[in-house]
Design an enzyme around this catalytic site. Structure first.
Site, mmCIF file in Angstrom:
data_model
loop_
_atom_site.group_PDB
_atom_site.id
_atom_site.type_symbol
_atom_site.label_atom_id
_atom_site.label_comp_id
_atom_site.label_asym_id
_atom_site.label_seq_id
_atom_site.Cartn_x
_atom_site.Cartn_y
_atom_site.Cartn_z
ATOM 1 N N ASP A 169 -46.136 7.741 41.921
ATOM 2 C CA ASP A 169 -47.109 7.063 41.051
ATOM 3 C C ASP A 169 -48.380 7.899 40.929
ATOM 4 O O ASP A 169 -48.936 8.044 39.844
ATOM 5 C CB ASP A 169 -47.495 5.698 41.640
ATOM 6 C CG ASP A 169 -46.604 4.574 41.126
ATOM 7 O OD1 ASP A 169 -45.566 4.896 40.509
ATOM 8 O OD2 ASP A 169 -46.933 3.399 41.341
ATOM 9 N N ASP A 172 -42.543 6.386 46.699
ATOM 10 C CA ASP A 172 -43.052 5.323 45.843
ATOM 11 C C ASP A 172 -44.514 5.608 45.503
ATOM 12 O O ASP A 172 -44.949 5.567 44.344
ATOM 13 C CB ASP A 172 -42.918 4.001 46.632
ATOM 14 C CG ASP A 172 -43.093 2.774 45.761
ATOM 15 O OD1 ASP A 172 -43.341 2.934 44.558
ATOM 16 O OD2 ASP A 172 -42.976 1.657 46.292
ATOM 17 N N TYR A 194 -37.704 0.031 52.992
ATOM 18 C CA TYR A 194 -37.483 -1.092 52.082
ATOM 19 C C TYR A 194 -36.145 -1.790 52.355
ATOM 20 O O TYR A 194 -35.884 -2.872 51.854
ATOM 21 C CB TYR A 194 -37.534 -0.636 50.620
ATOM 22 C CG TYR A 194 -38.902 -0.157 50.173
ATOM 23 C CD1 TYR A 194 -40.048 -0.522 50.861
ATOM 24 C CD2 TYR A 194 -39.047 0.658 49.072
ATOM 25 C CE1 TYR A 194 -41.300 -0.085 50.471
ATOM 26 C CE2 TYR A 194 -40.293 1.106 48.658
ATOM 27 C CZ TYR A 194 -41.418 0.731 49.354
ATOM 28 O OH TYR A 194 -42.653 1.166 48.968
ATOM 29 N N ASP A 227 -49.496 12.368 54.010
ATOM 30 C CA ASP A 227 -50.897 12.082 53.688
ATOM 31 C C ASP A 227 -51.604 13.315 53.141
ATOM 32 O O ASP A 227 -52.402 13.244 52.197
ATOM 33 C CB ASP A 227 -51.638 11.496 54.902
ATOM 34 C CG ASP A 227 -51.469 12.319 56.174
ATOM 35 O OD1 ASP A 227 -50.489 13.108 56.258
ATOM 36 O OD2 ASP A 227 -52.305 12.181 57.089
ATOM 37 N N LYS A 238 -43.869 12.149 57.859
ATOM 38 C CA LYS A 238 -44.935 12.033 58.865
ATOM 39 C C LYS A 238 -44.314 12.328 60.226
ATOM 40 O O LYS A 238 -44.275 11.464 61.113
ATOM 41 C CB LYS A 238 -45.528 10.610 58.820
ATOM 42 C CG LYS A 238 -46.372 10.329 57.610
ATOM 43 C CD LYS A 238 -47.756 10.951 57.674
ATOM 44 C CE LYS A 238 -48.625 10.254 58.682
ATOM 45 N NZ LYS A 238 -49.949 10.953 58.838
#
Ligand code: NAD
Length: 371
Positions: free
Chosen positions: A255, A251, A143, A227, A194
């Site tokens: 959630d 992020d 970001y 993942d 990852k």
């Protein structure tokens, strides 16, 4: 540590002021039972600050924030300010205060109260008693990384670019927070990245391992691809204690984990920075939800996310674990008695306004303290 603390309360916009009034009420209750004094100062942020100061975060407010022991924030945003220049939008106030205080670790608990089990989208046995803490790196990664932008290619096509970049210290400092938290909980950290396809993920894994080996060997560390973590969170969420991950994966995973537990009106968060010269960690506590313009002014907003954020403040900023646990228990007790705000209503529940919910939790807190 002194038992007098400076609290900066920034109610913000929409339902922010309504829910923060209830937090202030609870803070007064904690003063009575905890033998502490909170010197509470209120100021504006977001749209309210734009209306008053012409900017979503004034320099004076920022200075007060830097000089407070902790900041309690409501929510920002609303239609009234939608057409302002991007730099003046309410959300910029929030982004700036996080950045100026260098709040690099975002803590989002996913806690399933027994009384809320039926609100989850998963089966009751998978979420009953769930207690996960997600630690998301908040000030680095994709970001913020450079280069970024949208480039014209000269042939009519365009390329969108963002850069995932982390350095050693950015990873180590957030890893330390995760290990410290785990050592006060179930003593387990799962680090997610990852590293199978990203160099920044390889570095993340190596640096987290380094901090573990050199500083926190007594905490159990495991690594998981992000993942796989997303899948495991819905398959068997109770396998996790603390999850630490980068800004982008955090992020999404936070959630996902938070919604395992029910309503948006129930979700607290904390953002932590470095420890300063007076041995105080910069910290800001806020509900996950926004300013909810659709219900603003109706007196029906659920104040629990903000009240639970204050419970996090008691624990992480003031080491008031007992009072924090009592407050969490009081919230659960009130919900178990069938008292709910409109967003949580089910059959046989008693519908409370924002103020009534605050009052019930405060009464329960006082009763639990006497037990
Ligand atoms: P929102 O979280 O404000 O509301 C989403 C839905 O959840 C609405 O139906 C709302 O009524 C309900 N809801 C939210 N909090 C609730 C509570 N405490 N009690 C009962 N119901 C609640 O998200 P949105 O509608 O997408 O955004 C509204 C405004 O808030 C926008 O301006 C957005 O930019 C801003 N926003 C701010 C923050 C923040 O301050 N951290 C976060 C998200 C959105």
């Amino acid at each position: 540590m002194s038992n007098s603390y400076k609290l900066l309360v920034l109610p913000g916009d929409g339902i922010g002021p309504e829910v923060m009034n209830e937090v202030v009420k609870i803070a007064k209750g904690i003063e009575e039972i905890g033998g502490v004094q909170f010197n509470i100062e209120k100021d504006d942020i977001g749209g309210a600050a734009y209306d008053r100061y012409g900017t979503p975060l004034s320099e004076e407010t920022l200075e007060k924030a830097k000089n407070s022991h902790a900041i309690l924030l409501g929510a920002v945003g609303g239609e009234k300010w939608d057409n302002l220049d991007f730099s003046l939008k309410p959300e910029q106030g929030l982004l700036r205060i996080r950045k100026e205080l260098d709040l690099f670790a975002n803590l989002r608990p996913a806690l399933c109260f027994k009384s809320m089990v039926e609100s989850s989208s998963l089966k009751a046995e998978l979420v009953s008693g769930l207690d996960i803490m997600i630690v998301r790196e908040l000030t680095g990664g994709i970001y913020f990384g450079e280069p970024r932008g949208i480039q014209e290619q000269g042939d009519g096509s365009r390329v969108g670019i963002n850069t995932q970049s982390y350095n050693t210290e950015e990873i180590r400092r957030v890893a330390r927070i995760a290990f410290e938290l785990a050592s006060k909980r179930d003593n387990r950290v799962t680090s997610c990245e990852k590293s199978n396809v990203m160099e920044s993920g390889i570095l993340w894994r190596e640096e987290v391992t380094h901090v573990h080996k050199n500083e926190f060997q007594s905490v159990q560390l495991s690594h998981m691809y992000a993942d796989n973590c997303a899948m495991q969170l819905v398959r068997n969420p109770k396998q996790f204690d603390v999850i630490v991950t980068d800004n982008l994966f955090g992020d999404i995973l936070s959630d996902e984990a938070a919604m395992l537990t029910g309503s948006l009106g129930m979700l607290p968060s904390a953002s932590l920075g470095a420890v300063d010269s007076k041995n105080f960690r910069k910290s800001l506590y806020e509900p996950v939800h926004g300013s909810a313009p659709d219900i603003s002014g109706k007196g029906i907003a659920n104040p629990i996310a903000s009240i639970l954020s204050f419970a996090m403040c008691l624990k992480y900023s003031f080491n008031m674990d007992k009072e924090s646990d009592l407050l969490n228990k009081s919230v659960n007790d009130v919900l178990s008695s069938g008292f709910k705000t409109a967003d949580l209503m089910g059959d046989n529940n008693k519908n409370l306004s924002t103020v009534e919910m605050g009052d019930q939790i405060l009464n329960q807190l006082r009763n639990n303290f006497k037990l």
